[in-house]
Design a protein around this motif. Structure first.
Motif, PDB file in Angstrom:
ATOM      1  N   SER A 293       0.813  -1.208   0.000  1.00 27.60           N
ATOM      2  CA  SER A 293       0.000   0.000   0.000  1.00 27.60           C
ATOM      3  C   SER A 293       0.851   1.265   0.000  1.00 27.60           C
ATOM      4  O   SER A 293       0.596   2.161  -0.790  1.00 27.60           O
ATOM      5  N   LEU A 294       1.840   1.355   0.865  1.00 27.54           N
ATOM      6  CA  LEU A 294       2.679   2.553   0.901  1.00 27.54           C
ATOM      7  C   LEU A 294       3.437   2.688  -0.421  1.00 27.54           C
ATOM      8  O   LEU A 294       3.462   3.762  -1.013  1.00 27.54           O
ATOM      9  N   ALA A 295       4.022   1.619  -0.895  1.00 27.74           N
ATOM     10  CA  ALA A 295       4.764   1.671  -2.156  1.00 27.74           C
ATOM     11  C   ALA A 295       3.836   2.046  -3.313  1.00 27.74           C
ATOM     12  O   ALA A 295       4.185   2.874  -4.155  1.00 27.74           O
ATOM     13  N   GLU A 296       2.655   1.449  -3.343  1.00 32.34           N
ATOM     14  CA  GLU A 296       1.704   1.768  -4.412  1.00 32.34           C
ATOM     15  C   GLU A 296       1.262   3.223  -4.346  1.00 32.34           C
ATOM     16  O   GLU A 296       1.164   3.897  -5.376  1.00 32.34           O
ATOM     17  N   ARG A 297       1.013   3.726  -3.144  1.00 37.86           N
ATOM     18  CA  ARG A 297       0.600   5.132  -3.018  1.00 37.86           C
ATOM     19  C   ARG A 297       1.722   6.068  -3.452  1.00 37.86           C
ATOM     20  O   ARG A 297       1.489   7.059  -4.133  1.00 37.86           O
TER      21      ARG A 297
ATOM     22  N   LEU B 283       1.636   8.666  -6.643  1.00 39.45           N
ATOM     23  CA  LEU B 283       1.934  10.099  -6.544  1.00 39.45           C
ATOM     24  C   LEU B 283       3.005  10.500  -7.559  1.00 39.45           C
ATOM     25  O   LEU B 283       2.912  11.567  -8.173  1.00 39.45           O
ATOM     26  N   PHE B 284       4.015   9.666  -7.733  1.00 35.25           N
ATOM     27  CA  PHE B 284       5.036   9.951  -8.744  1.00 35.25           C
ATOM     28  C   PHE B 284       4.404  10.014 -10.130  1.00 35.25           C
ATOM     29  O   PHE B 284       4.736  10.880 -10.933  1.00 35.25           O
ATOM     30  N   ALA B 285       3.492   9.091 -10.414  1.00 35.72           N
ATOM     31  CA  ALA B 285       2.852   9.055 -11.739  1.00 35.72           C
ATOM     32  C   ALA B 285       1.932  10.253 -11.953  1.00 35.72           C
ATOM     33  O   ALA B 285       1.801  10.753 -13.065  1.00 35.72           O
TER      34      ALA B 285
ATOM     35  N   ARG C   4      18.131   9.278  -2.035  1.00 38.01           N
ATOM     36  CA  ARG C   4      17.519   8.656  -3.200  1.00 38.01           C
ATOM     37  C   ARG C   4      17.334   7.162  -2.969  1.00 38.01           C
ATOM     38  O   ARG C   4      16.295   6.596  -3.287  1.00 38.01           O
ATOM     39  N   SER C   5      18.332   6.517  -2.383  1.00 39.44           N
ATOM     40  CA  SER C   5      18.248   5.068  -2.190  1.00 39.44           C
ATOM     41  C   SER C   5      17.153   4.698  -1.189  1.00 39.44           C
ATOM     42  O   SER C   5      16.430   3.712  -1.399  1.00 39.44           O
ATOM     43  N   TYR C   6      16.990   5.491  -0.122  1.00 39.44           N
ATOM     44  CA  TYR C   6      15.936   5.183   0.845  1.00 39.44           C
ATOM     45  C   TYR C   6      14.554   5.389   0.214  1.00 39.44           C
ATOM     46  O   TYR C   6      13.645   4.577   0.394  1.00 39.44           O
ATOM     47  N   LEU C   7      14.394   6.465  -0.558  1.00 39.45           N
ATOM     48  CA  LEU C   7      13.126   6.693  -1.240  1.00 39.45           C
ATOM     49  C   LEU C   7      12.850   5.569  -2.237  1.00 39.45           C
ATOM     50  O   LEU C   7      11.712   5.117  -2.360  1.00 39.45           O
ATOM     51  N   SER C   8      13.873   5.090  -2.917  1.00 37.47           N
ATOM     52  CA  SER C   8      13.697   3.947  -3.824  1.00 37.47           C
ATOM     53  C   SER C   8      13.204   2.720  -3.059  1.00 37.47           C
ATOM     54  O   SER C   8      12.324   1.989  -3.543  1.00 37.47           O
ATOM     55  N   MET C   9      13.766   2.502  -1.877  1.00 37.27           N
ATOM     56  CA  MET C   9      13.340   1.351  -1.072  1.00 37.27           C
ATOM     57  C   MET C   9      11.893   1.508  -0.602  1.00 37.27           C
ATOM     58  O   MET C   9      11.153   0.523  -0.519  1.00 37.27           O
ATOM     59  N   LEU C  10      11.479   2.723  -0.315  1.00 35.50           N
ATOM     60  CA  LEU C  10      10.070   2.956   0.037  1.00 35.50           C
ATOM     61  C   LEU C  10       9.185   2.677  -1.169  1.00 35.50           C
ATOM     62  O   LEU C  10       8.109   2.090  -1.040  1.00 35.50           O
ATOM     63  N   ARG C  11       9.642   3.099  -2.352  1.00 33.63           N
ATOM     64  CA  ARG C  11       8.849   2.899  -3.572  1.00 33.63           C
ATOM     65  C   ARG C  11       8.749   1.432  -3.975  1.00 33.63           C
ATOM     66  O   ARG C  11       7.751   1.015  -4.538  1.00 33.63           O
ATOM     67  N   ASN C  12       9.787   0.645  -3.705  1.00 33.43           N
ATOM     68  CA  ASN C  12       9.714  -0.764  -4.102  1.00 33.43           C
ATOM     69  C   ASN C  12       9.197  -1.664  -2.980  1.00 33.43           C
ATOM     70  O   ASN C  12       9.074  -2.867  -3.161  1.00 33.43           O
ATOM     71  N   GLY C  13       8.910  -1.086  -1.810  1.00 30.84           N
ATOM     72  CA  GLY C  13       8.300  -1.846  -0.721  1.00 30.84           C
ATOM     73  C   GLY C  13       9.273  -2.571   0.176  1.00 30.84           C
ATOM     74  O   GLY C  13       8.853  -3.272   1.097  1.00 30.84           O
ATOM     75  N   SER C  14      10.581  -2.414  -0.041  1.00 33.28           N
ATOM     76  CA  SER C  14      11.526  -3.114   0.822  1.00 33.28           C
ATOM     77  C   SER C  14      11.687  -2.417   2.177  1.00 33.28           C
ATOM     78  O   SER C  14      12.124  -3.051   3.136  1.00 33.28           O
ATOM     79  N   HIS C  15      11.357  -1.145   2.258  1.00 30.29           N
ATOM     80  CA  HIS C  15      11.284  -0.423   3.536  1.00 30.29           C
ATOM     81  C   HIS C  15       9.858   0.098   3.667  1.00 30.29           C
ATOM     82  O   HIS C  15       9.318   0.662   2.718  1.00 30.29           O
ATOM     83  N   THR C  16       9.275  -0.078   4.834  1.00 21.84           N
ATOM     84  CA  THR C  16       7.850   0.221   4.972  1.00 21.84           C
ATOM     85  C   THR C  16       7.495   1.064   6.186  1.00 21.84           C
ATOM     86  O   THR C  16       6.325   1.355   6.390  1.00 21.84           O
TER      87      THR C  16
END
Length: 158
Positions: A14-18, A22-24, A59-71
């Motif tokens: 859900s967080l990654a999808e949201r 938003l990016f899209a 950038r790397s932490y935001l990428s991890m939020l976007r791919n769901g590996s950090h939540t």
């Protein structure tokens, strides 16, 4: 910070999808006038450089939020991300808040709920739901005409 109710895997998606939605949704115009999506690096840099909150976002932490590996980002990170997307959201779209990022609900669903709270809007929606697709298309065409005539001219009596 605790996320909204639901399984951990559901919250990760859900967080990654949201975030990805938003990016899209959020665009900027380049020198040629083309609409471009913000990159992960651009958003991370903008969030970090904004002095209105205490977020320091790589950038790397935001990428991890976007791919769901950090939540489970901190409140500061969520505030920074929400502020960036709220500051850059398209006109007429609902505000982006921390609640938008962590809630199970889509911002469009919240806007729909707010509008359906009005009895007349709800009555119109119920009647439209009972119409055939052809009748709904006609209704939408009529509404489009009303939208064009929203600004009454002189002598219209309005």
């Amino acid at each position: 910070m605790t996320m909204a109710a639901g399984s951990s895997e559901e919250q990760q998606r859900s967080l990654a999808e949201r975030l990805n939605a938003l990016f899209a949704l959020t665009r900027w115009a380049d020198a040629a006038g083309r609409q471009r999506e913000y990159s992960t690096a651009e958003v991370a840099k903008a969030v970090t450089s904004d002095p209105s909150h205490g977020a320091n976002l790589s950038r790397s932490y935001l990428s991890m939020l976007r791919n769901g590996s950090h939540t489970n980002p901190t409140l500061n990170i969520l505030e920074g991300i929400a502020k960036f997307f709220d500051d850059h959201r398209p006109p007429g779209t609902p505000p982006i808040t921390v609640q938008t990022l962590v809630a199970q609900e889509d911002p469009e669903e919240e806007l729909l709920r707010q509008r359906l709270a009005d009895h007349q809007v709800r009555a119109i929606a119920m009647r439209a739901g009972a119409m055939t697709p052809a009748m709904r298309r006609q209704l939408l065409k009529m509404i489009a005409v009303f939208d064009q005539d929203d600004d009454p001219g002189p002598g219209s009596g309005a």
